[in-house]
Design a protein around this motif. Structure first.
Motif, PDB file in Angstrom:
ATOM      1  N   VAL A  29      -1.223  -5.079   6.434  1.00  0.00           N
ATOM      2  CA  VAL A  29      -2.085  -5.380   5.298  1.00  0.00           C
ATOM      3  C   VAL A  29      -3.270  -6.207   5.806  1.00  0.00           C
ATOM      4  CG1 VAL A  29      -2.205  -6.313   2.964  1.00  0.00           C
ATOM      5  CG2 VAL A  29      -0.008  -5.498   3.852  1.00  0.00           C
ATOM      6  N   PRO A  30      -4.447  -5.604   5.951  1.00  0.00           N
ATOM      7  CA  PRO A  30      -5.619  -6.370   6.400  1.00  0.00           C
ATOM      8  C   PRO A  30      -6.056  -7.389   5.353  1.00  0.00           C
ATOM      9  CG  PRO A  30      -5.937  -3.995   6.690  1.00  0.00           C
ATOM     10  CD  PRO A  30      -4.736  -4.175   5.824  1.00  0.00           C
ATOM     11  N   GLY A  31      -6.751  -8.412   5.801  1.00  0.00           N
ATOM     12  CA  GLY A  31      -7.269  -9.412   4.886  1.00  0.00           C
ATOM     13  C   GLY A  31      -8.211  -8.798   3.866  1.00  0.00           C
ATOM     14  N   GLY A  32      -8.114  -9.267   2.634  1.00  0.00           N
ATOM     15  CA  GLY A  32      -8.967  -8.750   1.572  1.00  0.00           C
ATOM     16  C   GLY A  32      -8.485  -7.457   0.958  1.00  0.00           C
ATOM     17  N   THR A  33      -7.307  -6.983   1.374  1.00  0.00           N
ATOM     18  CA  THR A  33      -6.750  -5.765   0.795  1.00  0.00           C
ATOM     19  C   THR A  33      -5.413  -6.065   0.131  1.00  0.00           C
ATOM     20  OG1 THR A  33      -5.509  -5.035   2.749  1.00  0.00           O
ATOM     21  CG2 THR A  33      -7.840  -4.418   2.618  1.00  0.00           C
ATOM     22  N   ILE A  34      -5.015  -5.164  -0.770  1.00  0.00           N
ATOM     23  CA  ILE A  34      -3.795  -5.361  -1.539  1.00  0.00           C
ATOM     24  C   ILE A  34      -2.863  -4.176  -1.331  1.00  0.00           C
ATOM     25  CG2 ILE A  34      -2.832  -5.779  -3.833  1.00  0.00           C
ATOM     26  CD1 ILE A  34      -5.698  -6.648  -4.644  1.00  0.00           C
ATOM     27  N   ALA A  35      -1.641  -4.469  -0.913  1.00  0.00           N
ATOM     28  CA  ALA A  35      -0.608  -3.457  -0.764  1.00  0.00           C
ATOM     29  C   ALA A  35       0.413  -3.653  -1.870  1.00  0.00           C
ATOM     30  CB  ALA A  35       0.068  -3.565   0.597  1.00  0.00           C
ATOM     31  N   ALA A  36       0.543  -2.647  -2.734  1.00  0.00           N
ATOM     32  CA  ALA A  36       1.529  -2.702  -3.804  1.00  0.00           C
ATOM     33  C   ALA A  36       2.818  -2.040  -3.317  1.00  0.00           C
ATOM     34  CB  ALA A  36       1.014  -1.989  -5.042  1.00  0.00           C
ATOM     35  N   VAL A  37       3.953  -2.660  -3.658  1.00  0.00           N
ATOM     36  CA  VAL A  37       5.261  -2.116  -3.290  1.00  0.00           C
ATOM     37  C   VAL A  37       6.049  -1.858  -4.566  1.00  0.00           C
ATOM     38  CG1 VAL A  37       7.379  -2.465  -1.980  1.00  0.00           C
ATOM     39  CG2 VAL A  37       5.221  -3.404  -1.124  1.00  0.00           C
ATOM     40  N   THR A  38       6.457  -0.612  -4.759  1.00  0.00           N
ATOM     41  CA  THR A  38       7.244  -0.225  -5.924  1.00  0.00           C
ATOM     42  C   THR A  38       8.626   0.233  -5.460  1.00  0.00           C
ATOM     43  OG1 THR A  38       6.545   2.093  -5.908  1.00  0.00           O
ATOM     44  CG2 THR A  38       5.137   0.536  -7.070  1.00  0.00           C
ATOM     45  N   GLY A  39       9.477   0.547  -6.424  1.00  0.00           N
ATOM     46  CA  GLY A  39      10.807   1.017  -6.081  1.00  0.00           C
ATOM     47  C   GLY A  39      11.842   0.472  -7.032  1.00  0.00           C
TER      48      GLY A  39
END
Length: 236
Positions: A29-39
């Protein structure tokens, strides 16, 4: 700034055997980005956040956080060092705000600055930053209210502002809308998406709410400890 997990494996004792919560997980996850995790529940999402936030040490693999001061290998830190890193370089948004009942909204943020090692800053500077963040989350007129005087959505926004108080390199967000109605939940997710990018924080966000996944830079699904990439949905 960036968060990188490489071949991360985490198991728990389960009777006579072991239960695998994370199975050779890779994530960047680079800085300034958002990784959403579902499940689904029990798939390993909370374990992933706990490992990223140094609350649990994995059995194997690397967890690296790149900051302006250099790279930190999180998985090998001692408990004391991990606690220091959490205070100084991370912001954690829990499902429940967990605010201190006796403190006003602005004091919640000031205490965070103190715990994060910014106590040497002039009190006026700390107060100004706290008020600026409360204004950013739309609570400028509620800065001197205590948690009991705030709505659930307002308390969660204080929680978000508090997580940003020390300019975190990593922002970890666990189901921030679980206690909110759909309208307030959508507003909170919008807010997190906006300010995470503005503050250049690498952000990992666990959510069951698909409404705003199109605002995320990457979407992942956790299933039985395995993390897989999903296509970012198009905006409605």
């Amino acid at each position: 700034m960036a968060l990188t997990l490489t071949d991360v494996t985490l198991t728990y004792a389960d009777g006579a055997g072991r239960l695998t919560a994370l199975d050779r997980v890779h994530l960047r996850v680079p800085g300034g980005t958002i990784a959403a995790v579902t499940g689904p529940s029990g798939s390993g999402k909370s374990s992933l956040l706990a490992v990223a936030a140094t609350l649990i040490r994995p059995d194997a693999g690397r967890v690296e956080l790149d900051t302006d001061s250099g790279s930190i290998e999180l998985a090998t830190l001692s408990r004391r060092a991990a606690a220091t890193i959490r205070r100084e370089t991370m912001g954690i948004v829990f499902q429940q705000p967990n605010l201190i009942p006796a403190l006003t909204a602005v004091e919640q943020l000031e205490v965070t600055a103190h715990l994060g090692g910014r106590s040497r800053a002039r009190r006026g500077v700390t107060r100004s930053r706290a008020l600026e963040l409360l204004d950013l989350v739309g609570l400028a007129d509620h800065a001197r209210k205590r948690p009991a005087q705030l709505s659930g959505g307002q308390r969660q926004r204080v929680n978000i502002a508090r997580a940003l108080m020390n300019d975190p390199a990593l922002l970890v967000v666990d189901e921030p809308t679980s206690a909110l109605d759909s309208e307030r939940g959508a507003a909170v997710l919008d807010l997190i998406a906006t300010i995470a990018r503005e503050h250049r924080a690498a952000t990992v966000l666990v959510t069951h709410d698909p409404t705003h996944l199109h605002r995320m830079d990457a979407v992942y699904r956790m299933t039985d400890g395995h993390l897989s990439t999903l296509a970012v949905p198009a905006a409605a």
